[in-house]
Structure formats: structure tokens, C-alpha cells
Design a protein around this motif. Sequence first.
Motif, PDB file in Angstrom:
ATOM      1  N   GLY A   1       0.791  -1.237   0.000  1.00 34.42           N
ATOM      2  CA  GLY A   1       0.000   0.000   0.000  1.00 34.42           C
ATOM      3  C   GLY A   1       0.810   1.267   0.000  1.00 34.42           C
ATOM      4  O   GLY A   1       0.298   2.322   0.391  1.00 34.42           O
ATOM      5  N   GLY A   2       2.052   1.214  -0.463  1.00 33.11           N
ATOM      6  CA  GLY A   2       2.880   2.417  -0.497  1.00 33.11           C
ATOM      7  C   GLY A   2       2.357   3.476  -1.450  1.00 33.11           C
ATOM      8  O   GLY A   2       2.644   4.659  -1.288  1.00 33.11           O
ATOM      9  N   ALA A   3       1.563   3.066  -2.451  1.00 32.78           N
ATOM     10  CA  ALA A   3       1.038   4.019  -3.433  1.00 32.78           C
ATOM     11  C   ALA A   3      -0.403   4.432  -3.119  1.00 32.78           C
ATOM     12  O   ALA A   3      -0.999   5.196  -3.886  1.00 32.78           O
ATOM     13  CB  ALA A   3       1.106   3.417  -4.833  1.00 32.78           C
ATOM     14  N   TYR A   4      -0.955   3.967  -2.020  1.00 37.38           N
ATOM     15  CA  TYR A   4      -2.344   4.308  -1.701  1.00 37.38           C
ATOM     16  C   TYR A   4      -2.459   5.797  -1.382  1.00 37.38           C
ATOM     17  O   TYR A   4      -1.732   6.325  -0.538  1.00 37.38           O
ATOM     18  CB  TYR A   4      -2.841   3.484  -0.510  1.00 37.38           C
ATOM     19  CG  TYR A   4      -4.233   3.887  -0.059  1.00 37.38           C
ATOM     20  CD1 TYR A   4      -5.336   3.643  -0.874  1.00 37.38           C
ATOM     21  CD2 TYR A   4      -4.431   4.527   1.153  1.00 37.38           C
ATOM     22  CE1 TYR A   4      -6.617   4.027  -0.479  1.00 37.38           C
ATOM     23  CE2 TYR A   4      -5.702   4.910   1.557  1.00 37.38           C
ATOM     24  CZ  TYR A   4      -6.792   4.664   0.740  1.00 37.38           C
ATOM     25  OH  TYR A   4      -8.045   5.046   1.126  1.00 37.38           O
ATOM     26  N   ARG A   5      -3.390   6.476  -2.074  1.00 40.15           N
ATOM     27  CA  ARG A   5      -3.594   7.919  -1.868  1.00 40.15           C
ATOM     28  C   ARG A   5      -5.082   8.225  -1.691  1.00 40.15           C
ATOM     29  O   ARG A   5      -5.542   9.336  -1.972  1.00 40.15           O
ATOM     30  CB  ARG A   5      -3.040   8.708  -3.054  1.00 40.15           C
ATOM     31  CG  ARG A   5      -1.517   8.609  -3.222  1.00 40.15           C
ATOM     32  CD  ARG A   5      -0.782   9.257  -2.061  1.00 40.15           C
ATOM     33  NE  ARG A   5       0.665   9.215  -2.232  1.00 40.15           N
ATOM     34  CZ  ARG A   5       1.461   8.257  -1.780  1.00 40.15           C
ATOM     35  NH1 ARG A   5       0.930   7.221  -1.117  1.00 40.15           N
ATOM     36  NH2 ARG A   5       2.754   8.300  -1.951  1.00 40.15           N
ATOM     37  N   GLY A   6      -5.832   7.232  -1.213  1.00 42.56           N
ATOM     38  CA  GLY A   6      -7.258   7.414  -0.994  1.00 42.56           C
ATOM     39  C   GLY A   6      -7.563   8.214   0.260  1.00 42.56           C
ATOM     40  O   GLY A   6      -6.664   8.749   0.922  1.00 42.56           O
ATOM     41  N   THR A   7      -8.832   8.261   0.632  1.00 41.35           N
ATOM     42  CA  THR A   7      -9.270   9.160   1.716  1.00 41.35           C
ATOM     43  C   THR A   7      -9.808   8.418   2.930  1.00 41.35           C
ATOM     44  O   THR A   7     -10.451   9.025   3.785  1.00 41.35           O
ATOM     45  CB  THR A   7     -10.348  10.123   1.196  1.00 41.35           C
ATOM     46  OG1 THR A   7     -11.441   9.364   0.656  1.00 41.35           O
ATOM     47  CG2 THR A   7      -9.788  11.029   0.119  1.00 41.35           C
ATOM     48  N   ILE A   8      -9.551   7.116   3.044  1.00 40.27           N
ATOM     49  CA  ILE A   8      -9.947   6.402   4.265  1.00 40.27           C
ATOM     50  C   ILE A   8      -9.150   6.962   5.435  1.00 40.27           C
ATOM     51  O   ILE A   8      -7.925   7.112   5.365  1.00 40.27           O
ATOM     52  CB  ILE A   8      -9.702   4.887   4.110  1.00 40.27           C
ATOM     53  CG1 ILE A   8     -10.670   4.298   3.073  1.00 40.27           C
ATOM     54  CG2 ILE A   8      -9.865   4.167   5.462  1.00 40.27           C
ATOM     55  CD1 ILE A   8     -10.429   2.830   2.771  1.00 40.27           C
ATOM     56  N   ALA A   9      -9.840   7.289   6.533  1.00 46.01           N
ATOM     57  CA  ALA A   9      -9.183   7.920   7.676  1.00 46.01           C
ATOM     58  C   ALA A   9      -9.642   7.310   8.988  1.00 46.01           C
ATOM     59  O   ALA A   9      -9.667   7.986  10.025  1.00 46.01           O
ATOM     60  CB  ALA A   9      -9.443   9.425   7.673  1.00 46.01           C
ATOM     61  N   VAL A  10     -10.043   6.044   8.955  1.00 47.76           N
ATOM     62  CA  VAL A  10     -10.402   5.321  10.180  1.00 47.76           C
ATOM     63  C   VAL A  10      -9.661   3.993  10.174  1.00 47.76           C
ATOM     64  O   VAL A  10      -9.358   3.434   9.116  1.00 47.76           O
ATOM     65  CB  VAL A  10     -11.922   5.076  10.297  1.00 47.76           C
ATOM     66  CG1 VAL A  10     -12.659   6.371  10.488  1.00 47.76           C
ATOM     67  CG2 VAL A  10     -12.441   4.335   9.079  1.00 47.76           C
ATOM     68  N   THR A  11      -9.375   3.478  11.359  1.00 47.29           N
ATOM     69  CA  THR A  11      -8.613   2.242  11.488  1.00 47.29           C
ATOM     70  C   THR A  11      -9.528   1.025  11.417  1.00 47.29           C
ATOM     71  O   THR A  11     -10.751   1.154  11.337  1.00 47.29           O
ATOM     72  CB  THR A  11      -7.842   2.222  12.812  1.00 47.29           C
ATOM     73  OG1 THR A  11      -8.786   2.084  13.891  1.00 47.29           O
ATOM     74  CG2 THR A  11      -7.041   3.496  13.006  1.00 47.29           C
ATOM     75  N   GLU A  12      -8.912  -0.157  11.475  1.00 50.25           N
ATOM     76  CA  GLU A  12      -9.688  -1.401  11.403  1.00 50.25           C
ATOM     77  C   GLU A  12     -10.725  -1.494  12.506  1.00 50.25           C
ATOM     78  O   GLU A  12     -11.793  -2.071  12.320  1.00 50.25           O
ATOM     79  CB  GLU A  12      -8.737  -2.599  11.484  1.00 50.25           C
ATOM     80  CG  GLU A  12      -7.930  -2.831  10.236  1.00 50.25           C
ATOM     81  CD  GLU A  12      -7.054  -4.067  10.332  1.00 50.25           C
ATOM     82  OE1 GLU A  12      -6.910  -4.770   9.317  1.00 50.25           O
ATOM     83  OE2 GLU A  12      -6.506  -4.332  11.423  1.00 50.25           O
ATOM     84  N   SER A  13     -10.421  -0.928  13.682  1.00 46.33           N
ATOM     85  CA  SER A  13     -11.371  -1.011  14.792  1.00 46.33           C
ATOM     86  C   SER A  13     -12.316   0.189  14.835  1.00 46.33           C
ATOM     87  O   SER A  13     -13.108   0.322  15.758  1.00 46.33           O
ATOM     88  CB  SER A  13     -10.615  -1.122  16.121  1.00 46.33           C
ATOM     89  OG  SER A  13      -9.930   0.091  16.404  1.00 46.33           O
TER      90      SER A  13
END
Length: 801
Positions: free
Chosen positions: A280-292
Motif C-alpha cells: 500500500g505504499g502508493a495508496y492515496r485514498g481518503t480512508i481515515a479510520v482504522t480497522e477497529s
Amino acid sequence: MDLYKAAFLLGALVCTVSSNEVDGYVKTEGAWILSLQKRVYSANTADECATRCNTETSFTCRSFIFTEKDQECRTAAANSKSETVLRRSSTVLYEKQVYLLECVNGIGTDYRGTKSKSKSGKLCQRWEGKFPHRPNITPQSHPLADLESNFCRNPDGDSGGPWCYTTDPNTRWEHCNVSSCTEECIYCSGEKYRGKISITENGFTCQRWDSQTPHNHGYNPSALPEKFLEENYCRNPDGDPRPWCFTTSESKRWDFCSIPRCTAEPPTIVPEMSCATGEGGAYRGTIAVTESGKRCQSWSAQTPHKHNRTPENYPCKDLDNNYCRNPDNERMPWCYTTDPETRWEYCRVPSCGNSSRPGDPVIPPEEEDCYEGNGSTYRGITSETVSGKKCQFWNSMFPHSHSKTTSNFPTADLKRNLCRNPDEDRAPWCFTTDPSVRWEYCNVEKCSSVSSTQSTSMFDNPFVDTQTPEQQDCKIGIGETYRGPTSITLSGVTCQQWSSQSPHQHNSFTPQSHPDKGLEGNGCRNPDGDVNGPWCYTTDRNKKWEHCDIPDCATLDCGSPVIKPKRCFGRIVGGCVSKAHSWPWQISLRTDNGVHFCGGTLIHKQWVVTAAHCLESSKRPSAYRVVLGIHTERAAEASKQERRLEKLVLGPNGADIALLKLERPALLNDKVLPACLPDKDYIVPSGTECYVTGWGETKGTGGDGVLKEAGFPVIENKICNRPSYLNNRVKDHEMCAGNIEGGTDSCQGDSGGPLVCYAQNSYILQGVTSWGLGCANAMKPGVYARVSKFVDWIERTIRTN
């Protein structure tokens, strides 16, 4: 310089001829490229082929392919920058290094890279083009300047370096922004820095990466070839903010290096907005919450958690908001959380193409780890090649770019870096993490050979192979010592005599050229160390050579269980229940009245290694018993062996390791077998997958009363001693292993038990379960006595007692 550039210097590329013609070439085994411009020659050696490439007149030769067994040389105008690299057995691709470099020496008359934009970002016009500008420097006027595309070049020796005509009608030409090869600078965090600075920012000289003095470490160049750990040069193999090195000072273990940032534009990446490939080094999306479900802290903020993963330290990682990112080579995107009690967590970012991620758990199938037919249905968990190289992740394009992806082969089960056969080859294989070896077949046996070898009785003298290779129709390792009678290839063709030149002429492998390789008849042999095993030239005029199907020799040796373990690995909470007797060196250390309280490892028929702290209640041998050959803690199996102790020997200098001498030797069989000892002072490379076993506390994860196993990676002491981890508590004679996010760990009752790592067909005892801060807590991995530091003591104790 006037508006119309004058041609006053011819930029010629001159290939240096030396005593070794392949100097200046990058070598990749098992690789092949297609090129429209090519020539085919006969050649006995790679040097001869290099000479052909260096003197090629039909086109600009950028690479060549050499096939030793065929004595064939293919020169090509293309290389891996312009054409897709394919996978092919027994071929070696040699590419001229000058055409791979994306930097300039001096003013760059020899620059042959692929930059095609000017300094202001304008796209370059093709050199043979006539629009929008009619050039006076063309491929015809400068035939040796490599003006075959629109790449930046310096055909006229411009003092400003490479340039190009632009596609902007208002700008005839412009210089290009190409960095200097000799300039010592870093892009981003210096992950790809290949310079030669070897002094730290505080003036310490760097220790060689292949040295273990004065500081032991797990960054082994041979095990981590993709990290380019050369000499004692500063490097960044672990995702730190900038390059660093271990120092030659005993008082300073490691230090950062002071290397300026490059002024040229950094390498570009293709951003992934909705999913993550690989780590995921190239991931530039907008998810901003963790797995929990915790909200992410902004990367530029220092509350509630202080950290150094800042936009300033990691300038190329897009750490501008609080979006999940992977700036430091973690398993997958993550973030610091806004919960003061939870420093950081991974994020649930979808994986591109439904492929698995490096951190995903692996629960292997129950069947034996062997393959049927050509192995296209193999779903085991081996991730090591026949020569011991680690497999590259299928969804990774480094170090080898390829098309064997989940989207292209949706039914091939291309998980993690597990050996598979997506393209109907003859056996499971994988791309390797060694940049110089594109792919290899895997270290997986065919099921038929497994069953046949295991049915043989070998227990009378289990550690001695009583037959020589000449007497056996089976191979040891890759079969270099094979001298058996088989002379039929995989497809059933009879082998040609090695001394014969008919139907196939060859000079590379004859009884005269290789007198010690057993080439007297027409038997299958391996004179060139082919990692895929013995082969021969064939009597079929249409098939020059082919491999032979030689089974592996049966052995019952240390670290080689007859019942192969599951090897469940990854974030599997609490591990998984083991297959009965698949870890035959595991022992149960018990009180005199039979209560299990610690583990241990059989390393010799009469000696067990355990943790010294397991013996704190008494130093009397009569206070303990050792139970071997069991799977359940109840120890009701018929295979159970129970031994009293003759002697206890505590480890040197108060180290948490001890040896137990059994009152009488164990009976070695398919359920009781020693683990192998490591080489003296060997340091397990960072990230190596290893396994712990035991009957210890399961914390409600199930499997109580039966032997459980858990696999997780070794964590280098440099990382493990960070303040947020174990804060310098881990000593040189100890090692760390675990999932840094927690969830899987050794625990109470596992103390003294084994941490084994698989290498070259054997399980090697690398650690003795020692201590930890709680069980399976995040960023608190388990700590183990490093067995390689005690090999001399172990061998001396056994010899003198």
C-alpha cells in the motif's frame, strides 16, 4: 548558444572492452525480452555474447540474452525499460547499465535514460519528427547518439546537459532536469539511495553490512538483496526518515547519515485511490479510520501521540491530512489514532484485484505440503525457492515487474508470496526477491516422491545416509552430486551421450570440459548447478535439452519432521492447533509429579534446551521430568517418552537459556526428532517468517490442552528497541519476533520453548522463548534468547558432559 543548436560534437556511446566483457551489464537470470530488432549468434560464453553486443552494427544493442545450454546469443535493441520482461528457464538477460541509468555523468553525452520532459514539464518532440519544429540534429546526422525516440539526450555536448526539442510550438528546445550520477543526494526518505557516503552525521564510520562486529544485526545483504546493502554505505532498509548505518564504534550502535535532498524532481508513482497493491505504499485514498473504527490523527499533529512520521520527514508520502498511508514499509496502510490509549492501528483498505496483502493471515490446508501433477492446484504455504531465495509477493512489482497478477489469473490463488503455478509450468514457482534472479521453481516436493520416501524405514541410523549419491536414483538438493542411472527426460526422451556432438553440437558441457561432473555416459546430470535439477541434451533433434524427473533422496535428519507442519502464519489470533507430531522436537518440561509448566527443544538425543528462568524453583535435576513425543498436554499418547534428568546446566553470564541432560537418550523416530542448531553468531534477517509452539496460556483463543503453533516475522533489534516498542530492553544475545499490532504471541507456559525458522529444507532453532511485556500486546513483541550466540557453549557442554 544560438536558437538553432549547432552540431559541434558527436555524442558517441563507447562500450569499454575489458578482460571481462560483461562488465557494465546488469545480469538477470531466468529473464527474456522480445525485440523487433535482434540478431541470433552462436556463442560458448556470456563474454562472447557481450562482444557481439558491443560490436553490433545492425542497431544499437542495449541488451543480450545468453542461453548456455543452447550456446545461443541474442542481441537486442530493446531492454527492460522499453519491453516487458518475460519468464524463461535457463536464460540470462544482460542489459547495458548505461541504458538503465536515470542520471548523468558530467554533461551527460552518454545519458541513455528515458526522461522525455523538459525542465518546465514540456513533452519532448521525437528526434526524427518534423513538427512543431524542424530539427537540425537528427538520428541521421548523429547516428551514434541514440536519437531513436523522444528521450532527453545531449548529442552536441551542450554544457547544460541533456535537452530535447519540445512539442510546444513556442519553445523550440529546452534542457531536461536529469540528476547527476555522482551527486550525493536522496529522494524522499532515501529508500533507493545507492550512493557511497559511509560517515554518519555525528562523524562515525559505518560498519560493513556483511559484518557482525562490533554490532550484531539482522540486515543480512545476502538475505535482503533488494535492499542493496553494499560495503558500508549508508542505506535505509527499514523505512526510517533517512539513510543510516551501524557504526564501527562500540559506544554507538547506529546513527543517521547526513545526505542532502536532491533538487531534481522525485520519481513519480501511480496513485491508488480506492484500493492498495502490495504493502500500500502508493495508496492515496481518503480512508481515515482504522480497522477497529478509530479516527486517524493528522500526520502533522503531535497530539495525542508524538511521532516522527511527519510530512517533513517523509516528503513523498502524501502525509498532508489524516488519511491512512504507509510511509515506512509497514505491512499495509495505517495511521496514528485520536484515541490516547491506542497509539496506531492498521486501516481496512481494500486490496486491489482481490489479492491478499502481506499482513493477511495464512491458514494452510490440512494435506501434506506437496504438489500433484504440474502443481497448478498446489495451495500450500512454501515461499522459498530451490536455491533458498525468498519469494516476491505476487501483487508487488519490485524487484521484478510482471503480469502474473490476481486480475490476470483469478483462479490461481496468488496469495502473499506463496509458491504457485498460474501459467501451467511444470512445477510451482515464484518470482524472487533477488534483483539478479527473476524467478525459480520452489522448494516443494511432488506428492508421489514424498509418500515413497516416507514409507522407507530409516530409523536404525537416522542421521547417516548410508548410500552414496552414485548408488541412489535420487538427488540431494539440486542434484549436483547425482550420479544415478536415469537417462530419460521429463517428456520421456532418451538422453544424448555427453561426449557426443550428435544430434546436438555443444562445447559447454563435455567429459573433457567438466571431468568431475560424471559426464561419462548419457545419464542425467547437473554440471552447471541448474537450480531446477539434473538435465541432459536429448536425442530428439527438435529438443536440444530438457530436465529430468529425479526424486529427492529420503532423509530423516535434524529439523526435518516426517509429518510436515501446518505453518499457519499472519494475524491469526492465538495461532492455530498444530498437526499431531509435526514439531517433533517440542518437549514438555514438568514437575516431578507431572504438571506441565514450561516448554523446551530436543537438540540431541540426550539434550534439551530451555529457558533458565524455568528452573528457578529448584536446581535439583530430580525436581523435573521431560516428556517427548506427545501432542496433548495430558500426554496419553502411546508415542510418549518420559525421561528424568541427569544434569542441569545454566547458560553463561546469567543468560536466559539452559541445557537439560536426559537420564537416558531419547528414542528417535517419526514423532521424536531434534531441531537443528544455527551457525555460530548467525543473525536471522529482519522479516524472516518463524514459528513458536507450545501448550501455554491461550487467553481464550481456543486449543487448550493441545500443541498450538503461531508464525510471525522476526523484528530487527534496532526496531524492537525503539522507545515505542521495548525501549532498549533487548540485548544483543536476544531477539524479537511477533506481529507488531499484537494478537499472536508466545505466553505463560510457552517459556523455554522453540522459535524455529525454516531454511534450506530444515527447521533451525533460532530462539528460546524468554520474556515479553504481557502476551500479544501491540508493539510489544516476544523476546527470545538468540541461540546462535550460545552455539559454542552448547557444543562444549554436550561434548564435556
